[in-house]
Design an enzyme around this catalytic site. Structure first.
Site, PDB file in Angstrom:
ATOM      1  N   LYS A 192       0.858  -1.199   0.000  1.00 39.79           N
ATOM      2  CA  LYS A 192       0.000   0.000   0.000  1.00 39.79           C
ATOM      3  C   LYS A 192       0.887   1.241   0.000  1.00 39.79           C
ATOM      4  O   LYS A 192       1.502   1.590   1.003  1.00 39.79           O
ATOM      5  CB  LYS A 192      -0.934   0.052   1.213  1.00 39.79           C
ATOM      6  CG  LYS A 192      -1.991   1.141   0.979  1.00 39.79           C
ATOM      7  CD  LYS A 192      -2.618   1.716   2.222  1.00 39.79           C
ATOM      8  CE  LYS A 192      -1.941   2.891   2.828  1.00 39.79           C
ATOM      9  NZ  LYS A 192      -1.858   4.123   2.012  1.00 39.79           N
ATOM     10  N   GLY A 245       6.955   4.927   8.283  1.00 37.67           N
ATOM     11  CA  GLY A 245       6.131   6.132   8.403  1.00 37.67           C
ATOM     12  C   GLY A 245       6.288   6.718   9.788  1.00 37.67           C
ATOM     13  O   GLY A 245       7.311   6.509  10.455  1.00 37.67           O
ATOM     14  N   SER A 246       5.271   7.411  10.234  1.00 39.50           N
ATOM     15  CA  SER A 246       5.389   8.119  11.512  1.00 39.50           C
ATOM     16  C   SER A 246       5.303   7.152  12.701  1.00 39.50           C
ATOM     17  O   SER A 246       4.703   6.078  12.607  1.00 39.50           O
ATOM     18  CB  SER A 246       4.279   9.161  11.613  1.00 39.50           C
ATOM     19  OG  SER A 246       3.029   8.521  11.577  1.00 39.50           O
ATOM     20  N   THR A 247       5.860   7.580  13.810  1.00 39.73           N
ATOM     21  CA  THR A 247       5.793   6.784  15.038  1.00 39.73           C
ATOM     22  C   THR A 247       4.341   6.613  15.480  1.00 39.73           C
ATOM     23  O   THR A 247       3.932   5.537  15.943  1.00 39.73           O
ATOM     24  CB  THR A 247       6.646   7.477  16.121  1.00 39.73           C
ATOM     25  OG1 THR A 247       8.016   7.355  15.728  1.00 39.73           O
ATOM     26  CG2 THR A 247       6.467   6.852  17.490  1.00 39.73           C
ATOM     27  N   GLY A 250       2.869   3.954  13.407  1.00 44.45           N
ATOM     28  CA  GLY A 250       3.536   2.700  13.775  1.00 44.45           C
ATOM     29  C   GLY A 250       2.884   2.074  14.999  1.00 44.45           C
ATOM     30  O   GLY A 250       2.648   0.864  15.055  1.00 44.45           O
ATOM     31  N   GLU A 268       9.596   0.944  10.744  1.00 45.10           N
ATOM     32  CA  GLU A 268      10.673   1.934  10.581  1.00 45.10           C
ATOM     33  C   GLU A 268       9.992   3.290  10.703  1.00 45.10           C
ATOM     34  O   GLU A 268       9.253   3.703   9.809  1.00 45.10           O
ATOM     35  CB  GLU A 268      11.356   1.741   9.229  1.00 45.10           C
ATOM     36  CG  GLU A 268      12.694   2.463   9.144  1.00 45.10           C
ATOM     37  CD  GLU A 268      12.590   3.865   8.580  1.00 45.10           C
ATOM     38  OE1 GLU A 268      12.472   4.810   9.389  1.00 45.10           O
ATOM     39  OE2 GLU A 268      12.613   4.015   7.361  1.00 45.10           O
ATOM     40  N   CYS A 303      13.459  10.467   7.049  1.00 41.84           N
ATOM     41  CA  CYS A 303      13.355   9.988   8.433  1.00 41.84           C
ATOM     42  C   CYS A 303      14.675  10.142   9.177  1.00 41.84           C
ATOM     43  O   CYS A 303      14.684  10.320  10.392  1.00 41.84           O
ATOM     44  CB  CYS A 303      12.860   8.549   8.473  1.00 41.84           C
ATOM     45  SG  CYS A 303      13.781   7.460   7.407  1.00 41.84           S
ATOM     46  N   GLU A 402       9.409  15.354  15.433  1.00 45.17           N
ATOM     47  CA  GLU A 402       9.844  15.196  14.047  1.00 45.17           C
ATOM     48  C   GLU A 402       9.092  16.196  13.166  1.00 45.17           C
ATOM     49  O   GLU A 402       7.860  16.145  13.077  1.00 45.17           O
ATOM     50  CB  GLU A 402       9.568  13.766  13.579  1.00 45.17           C
ATOM     51  CG  GLU A 402      10.075  13.522  12.168  1.00 45.17           C
ATOM     52  CD  GLU A 402       9.876  12.089  11.692  1.00 45.17           C
ATOM     53  OE1 GLU A 402       8.787  11.527  11.898  1.00 45.17           O
ATOM     54  OE2 GLU A 402      10.822  11.543  11.093  1.00 45.17           O
TER      55      GLU A 402
HETATM   56  P1  NDP Z   1       1.959   8.443   8.140  1.00 40.54           P
HETATM   57  O1  NDP Z   1       2.769   7.716   9.102  1.00 40.54           O
HETATM   58  O2  NDP Z   1       0.603   8.869   8.555  1.00 40.54           O
HETATM   59  O3  NDP Z   1       1.796   7.590   6.782  1.00 40.54           O
HETATM   60  C1  NDP Z   1       2.628   6.530   6.386  1.00 40.54           C
HETATM   61  C2  NDP Z   1       1.776   5.414   5.783  1.00 40.54           C
HETATM   62  O4  NDP Z   1       0.850   4.917   6.756  1.00 40.54           O
HETATM   63  C3  NDP Z   1       0.939   5.871   4.596  1.00 40.54           C
HETATM   64  O5  NDP Z   1       0.848   4.827   3.654  1.00 40.54           O
HETATM   65  C4  NDP Z   1      -0.396   6.156   5.247  1.00 40.54           C
HETATM   66  O6  NDP Z   1      -1.485   6.111   4.357  1.00 40.54           O
HETATM   67  C5  NDP Z   1      -0.491   5.036   6.267  1.00 40.54           C
HETATM   68  N1  NDP Z   1      -1.406   5.362   7.339  1.00 40.54           N
HETATM   69  C6  NDP Z   1      -1.752   6.586   7.806  1.00 40.54           C
HETATM   70  N2  NDP Z   1      -2.659   6.488   8.801  1.00 40.54           N
HETATM   71  C7  NDP Z   1      -2.902   5.171   8.973  1.00 40.54           C
HETATM   72  C8  NDP Z   1      -3.750   4.424   9.830  1.00 40.54           C
HETATM   73  N3  NDP Z   1      -4.534   5.021  10.722  1.00 40.54           N
HETATM   74  N4  NDP Z   1      -3.747   3.076   9.727  1.00 40.54           N
HETATM   75  C9  NDP Z   1      -2.966   2.466   8.813  1.00 40.54           C
HETATM   76  N5  NDP Z   1      -2.163   3.107   7.957  1.00 40.54           N
HETATM   77  C10 NDP Z   1      -2.101   4.441   8.039  1.00 40.54           C
HETATM   78  O7  NDP Z   1       2.705   9.708   7.625  1.00 40.54           O
HETATM   79  P2  NDP Z   1       2.024  11.023   7.013  1.00 40.54           P
HETATM   80  O8  NDP Z   1       2.053  10.857   5.579  1.00 40.54           O
HETATM   81  O9  NDP Z   1       0.731  11.390   7.598  1.00 40.54           O
HETATM   82  O10 NDP Z   1       3.058  12.100   7.543  1.00 40.54           O
HETATM   83  C11 NDP Z   1       2.901  12.639   8.860  1.00 40.54           C
HETATM   84  C12 NDP Z   1       4.210  12.679   9.576  1.00 40.54           C
HETATM   85  O11 NDP Z   1       4.766  11.379   9.683  1.00 40.54           O
HETATM   86  C13 NDP Z   1       5.303  13.450   8.855  1.00 40.54           C
HETATM   87  O12 NDP Z   1       5.242  14.783   9.086  1.00 40.54           O
HETATM   88  C14 NDP Z   1       6.522  12.841   9.447  1.00 40.54           C
HETATM   89  O13 NDP Z   1       6.800  13.416  10.684  1.00 40.54           O
HETATM   90  C15 NDP Z   1       6.157  11.419   9.626  1.00 40.54           C
HETATM   91  N6  NDP Z   1       6.630  10.542   8.550  1.00 40.54           N
HETATM   92  C16 NDP Z   1       7.739   9.841   8.793  1.00 40.54           C
HETATM   93  C17 NDP Z   1       8.247   9.041   7.814  1.00 40.54           C
HETATM   94  C18 NDP Z   1       9.483   8.267   8.054  1.00 40.54           C
HETATM   95  O14 NDP Z   1      10.033   7.706   7.125  1.00 40.54           O
HETATM   96  N7  NDP Z   1       9.945   8.208   9.273  1.00 40.54           N
HETATM   97  C19 NDP Z   1       7.638   8.925   6.505  1.00 40.54           C
HETATM   98  C20 NDP Z   1       6.421   9.688   6.357  1.00 40.54           C
HETATM   99  C21 NDP Z   1       5.976  10.462   7.364  1.00 40.54           C
HETATM  100  P3  NDP Z   1      -2.056   7.441   3.626  1.00 40.54           P
HETATM  101  O15 NDP Z   1      -0.984   8.445   3.598  1.00 40.54           O
HETATM  102  O16 NDP Z   1      -2.395   6.945   2.300  1.00 40.54           O
HETATM  103  O17 NDP Z   1      -3.255   7.883   4.400  1.00 40.54           O
END
Ligand code: NDP
Length: 499
Positions: A192, A245-247, A250, A268, A303, A402
């Protein structure tokens, strides 16, 4: 070679692109079962590129069913590793043959400079597929040192159905870090992509099919996190969930797993990485270049961004002047211009988030030393200047949270000891760096820093051979290197009692 294409050349190619915008399930592109779509927007212009299938629970069910059926059938899972290798090498080859198209899709979709999509994202992704493909027929299992009347084998088997949920900052690369070891190990995979950046993942699905990955083995479900992401996290027939993605999100996946089938969850997550520059750094010009790259590469949407610069007082002003001089040359530009080093922020939401932190930094009393403004290029898009806050205290919001944007928080310290204690004073532990010419300090810091990566006299070192992942709330498990296979395999003990 793409490096020679001009901005006009790249723009001229946009009209010839054909966007894959449906889900890829069981070897076919299909509309979402509800018929819903979402707009896929170019953040540099605000223009809608295409409408993409918005997958939900029923699509997730269909993809998991297809993935499970493919796994049970065993065409891929039971294929000789050498044959899986050949197919993955073909996929890597196809990615490189279509390098310009993939790079253009990535830049249009999430705003990163074309100079980096062509040289970092696409070749790095193809190299990942190739490396894990090459590795899979060179790994042996174990036989335990048992008594003579027993043979005990310790074997690794594909886990089954693996779901990968990835972010928008390196859409293709983060996808390949997960899917490559998962596929090489024989699993069926459902990817996804983030809703902001689904285009390269969908094109990848097509290339994977062309390379010979059997139907149902690799599926791509575009959609939103709260619907498609959550449905994967809670699915009773998904064996492993790998996330970047975000903590915050996670932690949701850990909960989804606990409330469903206890699937393995590998995370991660975020970071607030310390970049320590001591007064005895071997070369301040090199340290400044690495520091600037460490925070402003990919618009700071990284990240591992070195977002906390912890620098000894006595060199702070001299060093910061060097970093800011580099930052002045990195002002945002059109992502399609090959000279641009900083592109657009991924979307309006992220721009607002980052601007909110810039506001908070000023309110908390840090000194805005550079940048801090949102800008437009050709009167459009969301761009933010490289930004520096000086005199930051480590307790401030801009030092603890972050930001995921081009904002550097500079924390002056009196000596190495204080630098170490500030560096570790964070909930995160993804990466860290130390610039020093003192070998004792280098070793001491590399042992004492609580982070999955420690870089000495560089920033963001490493390649596909080295593991990558976090301590503390930056996650668990490791991407890259042979250790990545641990996440996507089950370990089995077979104890054979001889007669
Ligand atoms: P998210 O952690 O929200 O998104 C990462 C992935 O998780 C996307 O595919 C997203 O889907 C999915 N996701 C989001 N919400 C849910 C949920 N409730 N259940 C299951 N899956 C979910 O990152 P964001 O894009 O919202 O960014 C927000 C903040 O996260 C950033 O500002 C940054 O601080 C951090 N971030 C950190 C990353 C890293 O590599 N450490 C990478 C990206 C973000 P979708 O986006 O399609 O809704």
């Amino acid at each position: 070679m793409s490096a020679q294409l001009s901005r006009d050349d790249w723009k001229g190619r946009i009209g010839g692109l054909s966007y894959r915008n449906q889900a890829f399930i069981g070897g076919k592109f299909v509309a979402s079962l509800t018929g819903k779509t979402f707009d896929c927007v170019n953040p540099a212009t605000g223009q809608v590129l295409t409408k993409v299938a918005a997958c939900e629970q029923a699509d997730v069910d269909a993809a998991v069913k297809a993935a499970r059926a493919a796994f049970e059938k065993g065409t891929w899972a039971n294929m000789a590793p050498a044959q899986r290798k050949r197919i993955m090498l073909k996929l890597a080859d196809l990615m490189m043959k279509n390098r310009e198209e993939l790079a253009l899709l990535e830049t249009l979709d999430m705003g990163k400079p074309i100079a980096f999509s062509t040289t970092v994202d696409v070749p790095g992704s193809a190299n990942t597929v190739q490396w894990f493909g090459e590795a899979i027929d060179k790994i042996y299992d174990e036989v335990a040192p048992t008594p003579g009347n027993v043979i005990a084998m310790i074997t690794r088997e594909a886990a089954g159905v693996v779901a990968c949920v990835v972010p928008w900052n390196f859409p293709l690369l983060m996808a390949c870090w997960k899917i490559s070891p998962a596929l090489a190990a024989g699993n069926s995979v459902i990817l996804k992509p983030a809703e902001q950046s689904p285009l390269t993942a969908l094109r990848l699905a097509e290339l994977a099919a062309e390379a010979g990955i059997p139907e149902g083995v690799f599926n791509v479900l575009p959609g939103f996190g709260e619907t498609a992401g959550q449905a994967l996290g809670r699915h009773m027939d998904v064996d492993v969930l790998a996330f970047t993605g975000s903590t915050e999100v996670g932690k949701y996946f850990l909960r989804y797993s606990g409330e469903s089938n206890m699937k393995q969850v590998w995370l991660e997550c975020g970071g607030k990485s310390p970049n320590i520059v001591l007064a005895d750094a071997p070369n301040l010009d090199i340290a400044a270049r690495r520091t600037a790259f460490g925070i402003w590469f990919n618009q700071g949407e990284v990240c591992t961004a070195g977002s906390r610069l912890i620098v000894e007082d006595k060199i702070k002003d001299e060093f910061l002047a060097k970093v800011m001089a580099i930052g002045q040359k990195m002002m945002p530009g059109d992502p399609l211009d090959p000279k641009t080093q900083m592109g657009a922020m991924v979307d309006e939401t992220q721009t607002k988030r980052v601007m909110g932190y810039i506001d908070a930094g000023q309110k908390e009393g840090a000194t805005l030393a550079m940048g801090g403004k949102q800008v437009h290029i050709d009167n459009a898009g969301s761009f933010i200047q490289p930004t520096v806050f000086d005199n930051v205290d480590n307790t401030m919001k801009i030092a603890q949270e972050e930001i995921f944007g081009p904002v550097l928080s500079v924390i002056p310290v009196k000596d190495a000891e204080q630098a170490l204690s500030v560096a570790n004073d964070t909930i995160y532990g993804l990466a860290s760096a130390i610039f020093t010419s003192n070998i004792n300090k280098a070793f001491k810091f590399s042992k004492a820093l609580r982070a999955g990566s420690v870089w000495v006299n560089t920033y963001d070192g490493g390649d596909i051979t080295t593991p990558f992942g976090g301590y503390k709330q930056s996650g668990n498990g490791r991407d890259k290197s042979l250790h990545a296979f641990d996440k996507f395999t089950q370990m089995k003990t077979t104890w054979i009692q001889l007669g």
